[in-house]
Design a protein around this motif. Structure first.
Motif, PDB file in Angstrom:
ATOM      1  N   TYR A 472       0.826  -1.218   0.000  1.00 38.10           N
ATOM      2  CA  TYR A 472       0.000   0.000   0.000  1.00 38.10           C
ATOM      3  C   TYR A 472       0.860   1.268   0.000  1.00 38.10           C
ATOM      4  CZ  TYR A 472      -4.492  -2.334   0.450  1.00 38.10           C
ATOM      5  OH  TYR A 472      -5.610  -3.070   0.199  1.00 38.10           O
ATOM      6  N   VAL A 475       1.567   1.716  -3.577  1.00 36.39           N
ATOM      7  CA  VAL A 475       0.328   2.133  -4.248  1.00 36.39           C
ATOM      8  C   VAL A 475       0.113   3.635  -4.073  1.00 36.39           C
ATOM      9  CG1 VAL A 475      -2.201   1.962  -4.177  1.00 36.39           C
ATOM     10  CG2 VAL A 475      -0.794  -0.117  -4.110  1.00 36.39           C
ATOM     11  N   ILE A 485      -1.618  -3.859 -10.595  1.00 37.67           N
ATOM     12  CA  ILE A 485      -0.474  -4.298  -9.784  1.00 37.67           C
ATOM     13  C   ILE A 485      -0.092  -5.698 -10.232  1.00 37.67           C
ATOM     14  CG2 ILE A 485       0.328  -4.968  -7.472  1.00 37.67           C
ATOM     15  CD1 ILE A 485      -1.577  -2.853  -6.331  1.00 37.67           C
ATOM     16  N   LEU A 510      -8.478  -3.656  -3.488  1.00 35.76           N
ATOM     17  CA  LEU A 510      -7.944  -3.010  -4.691  1.00 35.76           C
ATOM     18  C   LEU A 510      -8.999  -2.956  -5.795  1.00 35.76           C
ATOM     19  CD1 LEU A 510      -4.348  -4.555  -4.778  1.00 35.76           C
ATOM     20  CD2 LEU A 510      -4.963  -2.203  -4.208  1.00 35.76           C
TER      21      LEU A 510
END
Length: 579
Positions: A472, A475, A485, A510
């Motif tokens: 994360y 991200v 991803i 996600l």
């Protein structure tokens, strides 16, 4: 099959004539050492001295046939003797006869445990003995054993201890009682051994010094001046008999037997591995070592032997004296056997200081200074592990040192796997190779809408939260443009149920953010887990790729196609209507 369970058939058919001189010299030297050592160790164990010689007879012959180390000297050792004394001393026994019976049965019991562990292939336990642990433990144990010989060098009565500070304190208290003639003999023996070894390593220095010591005392009569000698040795070989105890007492021996079985194995395997590094012609097999040590103790108990294992000092002497094969311990056993039968007068005048000198030179040779320096320069964590094992062994005790070393090794392993290496990858231009963008900054191609991440460890309960946190984090760095991803799973060899649960949560989260999750490069066992755990249903079969570049190209083309479609759609909306 025969070579596997009886390793003697691995080296005996190829035995070379040039090995014989070294084997004979080592066998005779260790055999001579075993006589006073065995008697002394038996007394430490609380047994009559002759039982130390019995323990030096049969077990090493059995090990020579079944063991995988060609230098390990099996017999009575100080550590096992202390454990026997402390274990049996805590029991309520009727007298010396019952004590002897229990000690002999203990050899049968611990040997059976070792044998069963070997058959069950539990030798992997030794894999937790890393090189830093072995190095630290060996060096500290060598110092303790070496310093324990000070009483023979000084000619004083020094109380034994496995803690170096107590041992030195006890030694200093008796300095005023030093027999300088004994001290001179000990120092001279050490110097002679070192000089002879420097001239030619193949010369049996220890054997020469032993002969010199016997002749010197016999001709000069200095034993009358306080120089302690071996003295009278009881005659006669041990009788065959099956050890037995009252069944009600077996439960009392269980904790002692298990402790002895594991400590004896670790002690033997530690010194065997330390010596193995000097020899490239064979490899130690931990499972076979358990079987060999167990069988040695089982058969030894039938001939009145108490618990035995591989000893540091005798193994070091055996190696330095030139032992090449299992012929050496067989010769040692012959020396002990002949001594029990006929040769006791020959060793009557042997000074204890000579034997102490041989032990000190041998074990201090096991102290490794180069390896800690290398670790200090390159691997601070492993240096800390070595130093910790060394200090605990030196200050607290031998068994505490080896057990603590294993424990801290496991803690370091758990720490490393809980925070493994994670890399963000980019494509090398013009190729299908993907590399860490922090290591290969030049000619690396990345896309803002694709994140490729590689996790270099198994995914399990200990690092699942770390994986989620780092994922994360990346991200967030990519920003709102991220839509895919790709997890490079080539280095992931296992995913446990806890990690599967977290992955399912991550994928669902996600998806809710419009981000696609793809796994690429997963090996067979990992793919099996992905399917059997139901993770594939969450990810989707279309999101599982064999190669990273396939997943990258698929996502890249899909993103470009989507971008074109959005552009066309936008242009269509802006175009004027035709009526």
């Amino acid at each position: 099959m025969l070579k596997r369970y009886l390793p003697v058939f691995q080296w005996l058919p190829d035995y070379k004539k040039k090995f014989l001189s070294g084997d004979i010299a080592a066998g005779v030297t260790v055999g001579i050492m075993l006589i006073p050592q065995g008697m002394a160790y038996a007394m430490i164990a609380g047994l009559p001295p002759v039982f130390g010689l019995y323990a030096a007879l049969i077990p090493q012959v059995v090990y020579a046939i079944m063991g995988t180390s060609r230098q390990l000297a099996v017999g009575p050792v100080a550590m096992d003797s202390l454990l026997v004394a402390s274990g049996l001393g805590a029991l309520s026994l009727s007298g010396i006869e019952e004590y002897i019976t229990m000690a002999i049965f203990l050899s049968l019991f611990m040997g059976s445990i070792q044998f069963i562990l070997g058959v069950l292939k539990m030798g992997f336990l030794v894999n937790f003995l890393s090189k830093p642990v072995i190095s630290g433990f060996t060096s500290a144990a060598a110092i303790i054993i070496g310093l324990s010989q000070l009483k023979h060098i000084l000619g004083t009565e020094i109380e034994r201890s496995n803690q170096v500070h107590i041992l030195l304190h006890n030694a200093f208290k008796t300095l005023d009682q030093t027999n300088f003639l004994t001290l001179g003999i000990g120092i001279l023996a050490i110097v002679l051994i070192k000089i002879i070894k420097k001239i030619n390593q193949k010369i049996p220095a220890a054997l020469i010094v032993v002969i010199f010591g016997i002749v010197s005392v016999y001709t000069s009569g200095i034993d009358d001046l306080g120089v302690k000698i071996v003295g009278t040795i009881p005659k006669g070989l041990p009788e065959f008999g099956i050890p037995s105890v009252d069944y009600s007492r077996i439960s009392e021996l269980v904790p002692i037997a298990f402790t002895l079985a594991l400590i004896a194995f670790m002690e033997a395997i530690s010194v065997a591995k330390a010596v193995e590094e000097k020899h490239t012609e064979y490899e130690i097999d931990p499972n076979q070592e358990l079987i060999a040590l167990g069988t040695s103790n089982i058969i030894g108990s039938l001939f009145q032997s108490y618990p035995t294992t591989g000893g540091f000092s005798r193994t070091a002497v055996n190696d330095q004296a030139g032992a090449k094969t299992g012929i050496a311990p067989i010769i040692s056993a012959v020396v002990v056997g002949l001594t029990l039968l006929f040769l006791t007068p020959l060793f009557y005048f042997l000074p204890n200081a000579i034997l102490a000198a041989i032990i000190m030179v041998a074990v201090f040779g096991l102290i490794d200074l180069k390896y800690p320096i290398v670790l200090f320069k390159n691997r601070k964590d492993e240096f800390g592990l070595l130093l910790l094992t060394f200090l605990i062994t030196l200050i607290i005790g031998i068994k505490e040192g080896i057990l603590s070393g294993v424990l801290f090794s496991l803690l370091i392993l758990v720490y490393r796997t809980s925070k493994p290496h994670i890399a963000v990858l980019g494509k090398i231009k013009g190729t299908n190779y993907f590399k860490n963008i922090n290591r290969f900054s030049n000619d690396i191609e990345t896309q803002q809408y694709i994140l490729i991440i590689r996790f270099d460890a198994q995914l399990y309960f200990g690092n699942k939260d770390y994986f989620k946190k780092e994922l994360y984090k990346q991200v967030d760095l990519k920003g709102k443009e991220l839509n895919t991803i790709i997890l490079n799973a080539e280095a992931i060899n296992y995913i446990d149920s806890s990690a599967v649960h977290v992955l399912k949560q991550i994928v669902k989260d996600l998806k809710s953010k419009g981000i696609q999750f793809i796994i690429a490069g997963a090996i067979g066992p990992t793919r099996d887990i992905i399917f059997s755990s139901g993770l594939i249903d969450t990810i989707g079969k279309n999101n599982l790729f064999v190669k990273v570049y396939e997943a990258y190209d698929y996502c890249n083309n899909a993103s470009k196609k989507t971008a074109i479609q959005e552009k066309i759609s936008l242009q269509t909306k802006k175009a004027p209507s035709v009526t």
